[in-house]
Design a protein around this motif. Sequence first.
Motif, PDB file in Angstrom:
ATOM      1  N   ALA A  23       0.821  -1.206   0.000  1.00 53.02           N
ATOM      2  CA  ALA A  23       0.000   0.000   0.000  1.00 53.02           C
ATOM      3  C   ALA A  23       0.856   1.257   0.000  1.00 53.02           C
ATOM      4  CB  ALA A  23      -0.919   0.006   1.226  1.00 53.02           C
ATOM      5  N   GLY A  24       2.181   1.088  -0.025  1.00 49.71           N
ATOM      6  CA  GLY A  24       3.085   2.222  -0.061  1.00 49.71           C
ATOM      7  C   GLY A  24       3.361   2.819   1.299  1.00 49.71           C
ATOM      8  N   VAL A  25       2.983   2.120   2.355  1.00 49.49           N
ATOM      9  CA  VAL A  25       3.193   2.630   3.709  1.00 49.49           C
ATOM     10  C   VAL A  25       4.485   2.070   4.270  1.00 49.49           C
ATOM     11  CG1 VAL A  25       2.256   2.731   6.040  1.00 49.49           C
ATOM     12  CG2 VAL A  25       0.717   2.782   4.080  1.00 49.49           C
ATOM     13  N   ALA A  26       5.374   2.938   4.737  1.00 46.71           N
ATOM     14  CA  ALA A  26       6.639   2.473   5.295  1.00 46.71           C
ATOM     15  C   ALA A  26       6.379   1.631   6.525  1.00 46.71           C
ATOM     16  CB  ALA A  26       7.520   3.665   5.644  1.00 46.71           C
ATOM     17  N   ALA A  27       7.155   0.543   6.666  1.00 43.72           N
ATOM     18  CA  ALA A  27       6.943  -0.386   7.773  1.00 43.72           C
ATOM     19  C   ALA A  27       8.036  -0.286   8.820  1.00 43.72           C
ATOM     20  CB  ALA A  27       6.874  -1.815   7.227  1.00 43.72           C
ATOM     21  N   ALA A  28       8.826   0.798   8.789  1.00 45.83           N
ATOM     22  CA  ALA A  28      10.006   0.885   9.643  1.00 45.83           C
ATOM     23  C   ALA A  28       9.684   0.827  11.125  1.00 45.83           C
ATOM     24  CB  ALA A  28      10.770   2.176   9.343  1.00 45.83           C
ATOM     25  N   ASP A  29       8.451   1.181  11.507  1.00 42.37           N
ATOM     26  CA  ASP A  29       8.116   1.210  12.926  1.00 42.37           C
ATOM     27  C   ASP A  29       7.429  -0.065  13.379  1.00 42.37           C
ATOM     28  OD1 ASP A  29       5.852   1.661  11.448  1.00 42.37           O
ATOM     29  OD2 ASP A  29       5.038   3.207  12.765  1.00 42.37           O
ATOM     30  N   ILE A  30       7.342  -1.087  12.526  1.00 39.02           N
ATOM     31  CA  ILE A  30       6.681  -2.332  12.907  1.00 39.02           C
ATOM     32  C   ILE A  30       7.747  -3.298  13.397  1.00 39.02           C
ATOM     33  CG2 ILE A  30       5.235  -4.238  12.137  1.00 39.02           C
ATOM     34  CD1 ILE A  30       4.014  -2.326  10.095  1.00 39.02           C
ATOM     35  N   GLN A  31       7.871  -3.383  14.700  1.00 38.77           N
ATOM     36  CA  GLN A  31       8.926  -4.160  15.328  1.00 38.77           C
ATOM     37  C   GLN A  31       8.345  -5.077  16.392  1.00 38.77           C
ATOM     38  OE1 GLN A  31      12.190  -1.706  16.721  1.00 38.77           O
ATOM     39  NE2 GLN A  31      11.770  -0.153  15.166  1.00 38.77           N
ATOM     40  N   GLY A  32       9.091  -6.111  16.735  1.00 40.66           N
ATOM     41  CA  GLY A  32       8.638  -7.009  17.784  1.00 40.66           C
ATOM     42  C   GLY A  32       9.735  -7.957  18.232  1.00 40.66           C
ATOM     43  N   PRO A  33       9.614  -8.495  19.428  1.00 41.26           N
ATOM     44  CA  PRO A  33      10.581  -9.467  19.929  1.00 41.26           C
ATOM     45  C   PRO A  33      10.212 -10.885  19.519  1.00 41.26           C
ATOM     46  CG  PRO A  33       8.979  -9.012  21.627  1.00 41.26           C
ATOM     47  CD  PRO A  33       8.604  -8.151  20.442  1.00 41.26           C
ATOM     48  N   ASP A  34      11.130 -11.813  19.728  1.00 47.06           N
ATOM     49  CA  ASP A  34      10.742 -13.225  19.775  1.00 47.06           C
ATOM     50  C   ASP A  34      11.168 -13.782  21.116  1.00 47.06           C
ATOM     51  OD1 ASP A  34      13.465 -14.869  19.048  1.00 47.06           O
ATOM     52  OD2 ASP A  34      13.305 -13.109  17.767  1.00 47.06           O
ATOM     53  N   VAL A  35      10.306 -14.606  21.680  1.00 44.85           N
ATOM     54  CA  VAL A  35      10.472 -15.023  23.069  1.00 44.85           C
ATOM     55  C   VAL A  35      10.297 -16.524  23.217  1.00 44.85           C
ATOM     56  CG1 VAL A  35       9.666 -12.774  23.929  1.00 44.85           C
ATOM     57  CG2 VAL A  35       8.039 -14.649  23.681  1.00 44.85           C
ATOM     58  N   ALA A  36      10.945 -17.033  24.260  1.00 45.20           N
ATOM     59  CA  ALA A  36      10.842 -18.437  24.637  1.00 45.20           C
ATOM     60  C   ALA A  36      10.832 -18.495  26.160  1.00 45.20           C
ATOM     61  CB  ALA A  36      11.999 -19.233  24.034  1.00 45.20           C
ATOM     62  N   SER A  37      11.135 -19.645  26.718  1.00 44.97           N
ATOM     63  CA  SER A  37      11.143 -19.752  28.181  1.00 44.97           C
ATOM     64  C   SER A  37      12.241 -18.909  28.807  1.00 44.97           C
ATOM     65  CB  SER A  37      11.305 -21.220  28.592  1.00 44.97           C
ATOM     66  OG  SER A  37      12.534 -21.743  28.121  1.00 44.97           O
ATOM     67  N   TYR A  38      13.300 -18.604  28.033  1.00 51.24           N
ATOM     68  CA  TYR A  38      14.415 -17.804  28.556  1.00 51.24           C
ATOM     69  C   TYR A  38      13.975 -16.410  28.973  1.00 51.24           C
ATOM     70  CZ  TYR A  38      16.938 -21.434  25.994  1.00 51.24           C
ATOM     71  OH  TYR A  38      17.384 -22.630  25.511  1.00 51.24           O
ATOM     72  N   GLN A  39      12.906 -15.926  28.387  1.00 47.62           N
ATOM     73  CA  GLN A  39      12.422 -14.576  28.711  1.00 47.62           C
ATOM     74  C   GLN A  39      11.501 -14.572  29.938  1.00 47.62           C
ATOM     75  OE1 GLN A  39      12.951 -15.415  25.256  1.00 47.62           O
ATOM     76  NE2 GLN A  39      14.798 -14.216  25.707  1.00 47.62           N
ATOM     77  N   HIS A  40      11.520 -15.678  30.696  1.00 48.28           N
ATOM     78  CA  HIS A  40      10.746 -15.787  31.929  1.00 48.28           C
ATOM     79  C   HIS A  40      11.682 -16.152  33.086  1.00 48.28           C
ATOM     80  CE1 HIS A  40       6.660 -15.711  30.068  1.00 48.28           C
ATOM     81  NE2 HIS A  40       7.335 -16.151  29.017  1.00 48.28           N
ATOM     82  N   ILE A 214       9.643  -7.115  29.597  1.00 44.94           N
ATOM     83  CA  ILE A 214      10.323  -8.406  29.479  1.00 44.94           C
ATOM     84  C   ILE A 214      11.567  -8.360  30.357  1.00 44.94           C
ATOM     85  CG2 ILE A 214      11.447 -10.045  27.927  1.00 44.94           C
ATOM     86  CD1 ILE A 214       9.695  -9.063  25.679  1.00 44.94           C
ATOM     87  N   GLY A 215      11.649  -9.290  31.310  1.00 44.82           N
ATOM     88  CA  GLY A 215      12.675  -9.229  32.338  1.00 44.82           C
ATOM     89  C   GLY A 215      13.985  -9.892  31.988  1.00 44.82           C
ATOM     90  N   ALA A 216      14.288 -10.056  30.704  1.00 46.00           N
ATOM     91  CA  ALA A 216      15.546 -10.657  30.269  1.00 46.00           C
ATOM     92  C   ALA A 216      15.887 -10.101  28.901  1.00 46.00           C
ATOM     93  CB  ALA A 216      15.426 -12.183  30.198  1.00 46.00           C
ATOM     94  N   GLY A 217      17.146 -10.278  28.483  1.00 46.75           N
ATOM     95  CA  GLY A 217      17.520  -9.907  27.136  1.00 46.75           C
ATOM     96  C   GLY A 217      16.665 -10.641  26.130  1.00 46.75           C
ATOM     97  N   VAL A 218      16.436 -10.019  24.987  1.00 41.96           N
ATOM     98  CA  VAL A 218      15.464 -10.576  24.049  1.00 41.96           C
ATOM     99  C   VAL A 218      15.895 -10.287  22.616  1.00 41.96           C
ATOM    100  CG1 VAL A 218      14.004  -8.508  24.056  1.00 41.96           C
ATOM    101  CG2 VAL A 218      12.984 -10.737  23.596  1.00 41.96           C
ATOM    102  N   ASP A 219      15.560 -11.211  21.718  1.00 39.13           N
ATOM    103  CA  ASP A 219      15.769 -10.985  20.291  1.00 39.13           C
ATOM    104  C   ASP A 219      14.797  -9.907  19.811  1.00 39.13           C
ATOM    105  OD1 ASP A 219      17.313 -13.268  20.615  1.00 39.13           O
ATOM    106  OD2 ASP A 219      15.928 -14.578  19.557  1.00 39.13           O
ATOM    107  N   LEU A 220      15.254  -9.092  18.860  1.00 38.01           N
ATOM    108  CA  LEU A 220      14.408  -8.043  18.300  1.00 38.01           C
ATOM    109  C   LEU A 220      14.348  -8.175  16.786  1.00 38.01           C
ATOM    110  CD1 LEU A 220      15.553  -5.020  20.469  1.00 38.01           C
ATOM    111  CD2 LEU A 220      13.409  -6.284  20.645  1.00 38.01           C
ATOM    112  N   ASN A 221      13.180  -7.878  16.244  1.00 35.83           N
ATOM    113  CA  ASN A 221      12.919  -8.084  14.827  1.00 35.83           C
ATOM    114  C   ASN A 221      12.153  -6.909  14.254  1.00 35.83           C
ATOM    115  OD1 ASN A 221      13.496 -11.248  14.778  1.00 35.83           O
ATOM    116  ND2 ASN A 221      12.252 -10.797  16.586  1.00 35.83           N
ATOM    117  N   VAL A 222      12.256  -6.776  12.933  1.00 30.01           N
ATOM    118  CA  VAL A 222      11.553  -5.713  12.240  1.00 30.01           C
ATOM    119  C   VAL A 222      10.881  -6.307  11.006  1.00 30.01           C
ATOM    120  CG1 VAL A 222      13.597  -5.023  10.895  1.00 30.01           C
ATOM    121  CG2 VAL A 222      11.800  -3.349  11.390  1.00 30.01           C
ATOM    122  N   TYR A 223       9.717  -5.772  10.655  1.00 29.70           N
ATOM    123  CA  TYR A 223       8.952  -6.232   9.499  1.00 29.70           C
ATOM    124  C   TYR A 223       9.237  -5.318   8.320  1.00 29.70           C
ATOM    125  CZ  TYR A 223       4.876  -7.107   6.514  1.00 29.70           C
ATOM    126  OH  TYR A 223       4.055  -7.386   5.447  1.00 29.70           O
TER     127      TYR A 223
END
Length: 246
Positions: A23-40, A214-223
């Motif tokens: 749609a021509g909309v920049a996605a630079a601000d669409i970010q998120g972590p990935d988590v597992a049991s390590y993030q608990h 999130i109480g631990a280091g975490v992977d970060l991702n961008v769309y």
Amino acid sequence: MTGRSLKKVITVAAAGILMATSAGVAAADIQGPDVASYQHPGGGGINWFGVRAAGYQFAMLKATEGLSYVNPFFVQDSMSMRVAGVARGTYHFARPNLPPEPQAAFYSALVLGQNGPLDLPPVLDLENSGGLPPDALIDWTHRYLNTVQAMTGRRPIIYTYPRFWQTAMADTNQFTSYPLWIADYRGNDQPEVPGGWPAWSFWQTTDSGSIPGIGAGVDLNVYSGAQGDFTRYANMPFSGSGRGSS
């Protein structure tokens, strides 16, 4: 899964790493972590409202590994993410020394589909060859993906990293119809894309980020926007530029 720091993600995003959506909309601000049991750590929970309030719109959640492991926080996080308005992706960590169809069925049965509100497509985390040579691993991957797609109704995303794909998968270009989630932590303006993929969809830039809630280091991702408008791709129950309500 691996990476660097939240500061690096912001710096890279600010440099304009992302493509436009269909749609021509920049996605630079669409970010998120990935988590597992390590993030608990210590069994503590994740404050998904805090994650969403900090501007993160999605998270990739480990569901299963091999034929027997289930993330003990999977149900808790899945429910809390939905309530907080965080789009949910779920992934299976592949163990190719074990047959693919039972792993695909194990994963698909646990996640109960990936077609509901706030659901991203299923993800195959492929970073272990299980000792298989490339031809056998390529066949294993086709069989796993075909089974998951048949059981969930959505085309899976493949998570990998460049060196693994170039060696363990002989840099095959047989999977370019699947969205790519690539891990590359070298701080370039764009990640290295193996296997003939024309574009990446998600980029894991770090495994040592920090996010409120999130109480631990975490992977970060961008769309990237390669799969089109994020609200549609994630089955978000609202419209707009890809931002959800807090």
